[in-house]
Structure formats: structure tokens, C-alpha cells
Enzyme design. Structure first.
Site, PDB file in Angstrom:
ATOM      1  CG  HIS A 242      -1.990  -1.028   1.204  1.00  0.00           C
ATOM      2  ND1 HIS A 242      -3.212  -0.853   0.585  1.00  0.00           N
ATOM      3  CD2 HIS A 242      -2.030  -2.284   1.730  1.00  0.00           C
ATOM      4  CE1 HIS A 242      -3.963  -1.935   0.755  1.00  0.00           C
ATOM      5  NE2 HIS A 242      -3.257  -2.826   1.438  1.00  0.00           N
ATOM      6  CG  ASP A 305      -3.470  -3.710   5.106  1.00  0.00           C
ATOM      7  OD1 ASP A 305      -2.476  -2.973   5.295  1.00  0.00           O
ATOM      8  OD2 ASP A 305      -4.452  -3.345   4.433  1.00  0.00           O
ATOM      9  CD  GLU A 306      -5.794  -5.790   1.457  1.00  0.00           C
ATOM     10  OE1 GLU A 306      -6.877  -6.277   1.148  1.00  0.00           O
ATOM     11  OE2 GLU A 306      -5.563  -4.564   1.372  1.00  0.00           O
ATOM     12  CB  ALA A 307       2.604  -7.088   2.355  1.00  0.00           C
ATOM     13  CG  LEU A 308      -1.827  -9.145  -1.539  1.00  0.00           C
ATOM     14  CD1 LEU A 308      -3.100  -9.088  -2.376  1.00  0.00           C
ATOM     15  CD2 LEU A 308      -1.880 -10.321  -0.573  1.00  0.00           C
TER      16      LEU A 308
END
Ligand code: NGO
Length: 493
Positions: A242, A305-308
Site C-alpha cells: 500500500h 495488511d495485504e502485502a501481496l
């Protein structure tokens, strides 16, 4: 008695009523609160309501002696918040509010405002009588942390909007505003060591609008405004994912040395800081140090979060270096519950945002490591979810959330075992939220519902009684200029 959140103990005295008269006075042990209450009561009553020094006023705001020692709460074993208990005693002669701290006294004043007719929330003179039912209320919060989050990255909102949001939170005895200050779409806080974060990274938002950022002076003004209302700001810089807005501002933060273009869509998971780059940690350390200096509160939120686009190995390497940087600033780490995978930092708080009864592996890891837990179950308290299929804005990945869904659950039994729950926070993500009216629509009436979940003892809460009490607050929100969702399960007047 239509007080929200419902108080812990109410002993009505039906034989007694207090009526505020035109010659009434207010006496307060807190200089701020006397003026705060008078400022709210004068417009609707049209009374002068002078704040006086002599005892025997119609409204007495009394700080009990323990306040001198700075009484601390021991709810959930944490001492990050002061004692917030208060009492309100209503006789025919006067209303006496007592607290051990300014925070407790402030909450007693909120209860008093709700005991008065709803026209007290009008800003023009209304007809009385200004009566308060007799009796005694003894109240204290169930959880120390009662919060809301606003995502000011996807769409930017100015300080005046945030101040009104703080007002609304504090009227329902919420005491934390978490600000999601950075994401792919915009960086919202000035950082002296990295000035292009705000000027370049802040100049975008979802849909291509101009974005914006807070100067340090503006942020400090908000901190002070919130503190006067006993609301602590928790600033979040989301990382290692993000981060597109930061990457647009500084080519050297990118592994290939090339800054990407600004992002104005709503996808997640495509950007990352380089866990293997030394500059990453200089950047993070300097940002956290400046953020800590702006933050009197105990917490810094580092997202997670969501460190994809970050490999699991890089995620652990990054978090295991960054969490101690937070501690080094003197603050406590808060992160979305994915940080449970990383080493435990002392006192760390994992913010649970799952939407199933079973926590995922990262949350299980957080629980196993003994992290303190902040509950934001997405299918209960994500204020950005639609109420139903017809809601004009909002998302629905965690389902539709009616007022009842937001209200009718117990924080103590949401997760397996006996986690150390410090409280509840309702996040409002703003992919689809562009105006203050949009914020209001999604927050009301669900925000007051979550406030009661976090404040009131579970045995004092039940849906039938809540829906009846909530209905009486609709006219108050209308006086505030808040356009709310007329949830069909509530018997609005
Ligand atoms: C997720 C995601 C956010 C979205 C939000 C929308 C978390 C913690 N990360 O919540 O980026 O904005 O859903 O509901």
C-alpha cells in the site's frame, strides 16, 4: 432513558424530575468542560447559563480527589487510558456529574446531554421544558479502546471534516480516531525529511481528484481538538504494501530507481517497499520519528495488511526490523493482524479484520504470541460495507451490514480462547466515499451501535431495547446536520 451507550447501572427515581430554569448556573472543576457544556446548552435553551465559581449551581461538574493522582484504568490490564468512570445524580434541585478524571467527567456530561430532550441538539432556540429524569447513573466503559478509523488516503478530507467526526465520536464516548494516512492513492501527512511525500505523493486520490495533505500545524491542531474531547489519534502509515504514493515521490525507494505514476484506482496489493534496500529503513525510521513527535498518544500503526507483492520472507525481514523502530520512538506497535506472523514486539496490538468465525493463520499466530487484540471484524464493523443492496455507496466484500449486524455480537466470544481484547474499532474505508455526507450515511446509525458494543457491559445490552433507544437519536442527528441511513429495523419517530 434513551442513553447510548447504555450505562452500566441506572437507578431511576420516578418521583423526581429536574428542570433547567432560565436563571440556572453551571459550576465546573474542569475549565474546559464548563464552557463546553454551556456552549452546547445556550443556543437551544436561549438561557444565559453563566459558568460560576460558587457551589450550589443547578449543574455541578465535580472532579473527585483521585483525579489528582491521575487515576488509571485497569480494564484489560492496560494503563494506556485514564479512569473513565463517572456518576450522574439528578435531584429536583440539581444535576451533579462526578468523575475521577476529566475524561470521566466528559462522559458524564455526554450522558446528561442525552438525558435532556433531543431538541437540546438544535442550534436555534427551542421550546422547553428542559427536564431530566430523576435518579442516579453509575457508569464505566467495558473496553479501554473504543475507536473509529477514517481512510483519508483513498479520498482526502480536510481538518474541519475530521473535527466534526471527532465531535460525533466523542458524543458516543468513543475515545480513539485512527487515521489511515497513507496508501497507494495518496500520502496525507507532511514529513520534513521527505517533503515530496506530501507535495507529490499527496496530490492524488481515487478517481483522479486533487487529493491533499495535512501540514504539521494542521495535524497538531487536530490532535489538540481531539484531546480536549478525550479522543486519541492513532496515525497509520501502511507498509510494506500500500505504498505506491510514497514510491511516486521518491525514485530511490524503488528497486529499479524509477518512480511509478500516481494511482487513482481501487485495486490493492501491487506495491511494496524493498525489504532488502537500506534506504527503506532510513525512510521508515525518519517517517516514524516525525510521526511520533506529532503524537502524544501511545500508539503508532504500521499497517502490514495485504502485502501481496512482498514475499513472505521479505515481509518478516521488514517487520522484524521496523517494529523495533516504533518501540525506539517510545510508542507501541499497532498493526493489522497480519503482523502476527512477525516477531512479537512488547505490548504489540494486532487489529483483527477477518470476516469469518475462524481466524486465519496470521491471527492465530498473534494470539499464540500473546498479542493484545483490537477487534475490527469486517463482517460486523466495517462501516464501508453497504447496509443492503440499495445503499448508494459502499463495498460488499464482507457482506451487507445492517445496524443489527453491527450491534448484535459479543467482543468477548468473537475469537477462540481468552484473548486480551483491548477494544473495538470501526474502520471506514473511503474507496467509494467522497464527501462528508457520504461519511455520515455510512457511520450513522452504525457508529453509535459499535460505540455501545465497546462501552456497555454485555448483560446491559439487547437488540430490542437498543433499537428503541436508537430511534430517539435520529432527531438529534438531524439537528447535527447528519443525513443517516433510515434502517428499516429501527422504529424511527
Ligand atoms: C481491507 C483492505 C483495505 C480496503 C478495505 C475495504 C484492510 C485492513 N485492508 O481492509 O485496503 O480499503 O478492506 O473494505
Amino acid at each position: 432513558m434513551n442513553v447510548i451507550p447504555v450505562p452500566a447501572e441506572v437507578v431511576p427515581d420516578p418521583s423526581v424530575t429536574f428542570t433547567l430554569r432560565p436563571d440556572a448556573t453551571i459550576r465546573s472543576d474542569s475549565a474546559f468542560l464548563g464552557g463546553y457544556l454551556a456552549d452546547l446548552l445556550r443556543p437551544p435553551t436561549g438561557y444565559a447559563l453563566p459558568v460560576v465559581e460558587v457551589a450550589g449551581a443547578a449543574i455541578e461538574l465535580v472532579l473527585l480527589p483521585a483525579a489528582i493522582e491521575g487515576a488509571r484504568s485497569n480494564i484489560s490490564g492496560i494503563s494506556d487510558f485514564p479512569d473513565e468512570s463517572y456518576t450522574v445524580e439528578v435531584t429536583a434541585e440539581r444535576v451533579t456529574v462526578r468523575g475521577r478524571t476529566e475524561a470521566g467527567l466528559f462522559y458524564g456530561v455526554q450522558t446528561l446531554l442525552q438525558l435532556l430532550p433531543s431538541t437540546v441538539d438544535a442550534r436555534t432556540v427551542q421550546d422547553g421544558p428542559w427536564t431530566v429524569p430523576g435518579g442516579r447513573i453509575v457508569d464505566r466503559p467495558r473496553y479501554a479502546y473504543r475507536g473509529a478509523m477514517l481512510d483519508v488516503s483513498r479520498h482526502f478530507f480536510g481538518v474541519e471534516v475530521l473535527k466534526r467526526f471527532v465531535d460525533r465520536l466523542s458524543r458516543y464516548k468513543m475515545n480513539v480516531l485512527h487515521l489511515h494516512l497513507s496508501d497507494d492513492q495518496g500520502w496525507r501527512i507532511a514529513v520534513d525529511a521527505w517533503p515530496r511525500l506530501a507535495t507529490v505523493g499527496g496530490a492524488s486520490q481515487v478517481g483522479g481528484g486533487p487529493g491533499g495533505h495535512y501540514t504539521k500545524a494542521q495535524y497538531a491542531e487536530l490532535v489538540a481538538y481531539a484531546a480536549a474531547r478525550h479522543v486519541t489519534l492513532v496515525p497509520e502509515i501502511d507498509m510494506p504494501g500500500h505504498v505506491n504514493a510514497a514510491l511516486t515521490a521518491y525514485p530511490e525507494l524503488n528497486r529499479d530507481g524509477v518512480a511509478p505514476p500516481p494511482y487513482t484506482g481501487v485495486d490493492v496489493g501491487f506495491s511494496t517497499l524493498g525489504a532488502d534496500l537500506d534506504v527503506t529503513y532510513t525512510f521508515v525510521r525518519q517517517v516514524l520519528e516525525e510521526l511520533a513527535a506529532l503524537t502524544p498518544g501511545p500508539y503508532l500503526h504500521i499497517g502490514g495488511d495485504e502485502a501481496l507483492s512482498t514475499s513472505p520472507e521479505d515481509y518478516l525481514a521488514f517487520m522484524n526490523r521496523v517494529q523495533p523502530l516504533v518501540t525506539a520512538t517510545g510508542k507501541t506497535v499497532v498493526g493489522w493482524h497480519q503482523i502476527g506472523a512477525a516477531d512479537r514486539e512488547p505490548g504489540r496490538i494486532a487489529q483483527y479484520w477477518g470476516n469469518t468465525p475462524d481466524p486465519d493463520n496470521d491471527m492465530r499466530a498473534a494470539l499464540a504470541k500473546g498479542d493484545r487484540v483490537l477487534l475490527s471484524p469486517a463482517n460486523r464493523v466495517y462501516l464501508d460495507m453497504k447496509y443492503d443492496a440499495d445503499t448508494r455507496i459502499g463495498l460488499d466484500w464482507a457482506g451487507h451490514i445492517t445496524v443489527r449486524t453491527a450491534y448484535d455480537w459479543d467482543p468477548a466470544t468473537l475469537l477462540p480462547g481468552t484473548p486480551d481484547v483491548i477494544g473495538v474499532e470501526a474502520p471506514l474505508w473511503t474507496e467509494t466515499v467522497e464527501t462528508e455526507a457520504d461519511i455520515d450515511l455510512l457511520a450513522f446509525p452504525r457508529l453509535p451501535a459499535v460505540a455501545e458494543v465497546a462501552w456497555s457491559p454485555q448483560p446491559a445490552r439487547d437488540w430490542p431495547a437498543f433499537r428503541a433507544r436508537l430511534a430517539t437519536h435520529g432527531p438529534r442527528w438531524t439537528h447535527w446536520g447528519v443525513g443517516f441511513h433510515p434502517d428499516p429495523e429501527i422504529p424511527w419517530p
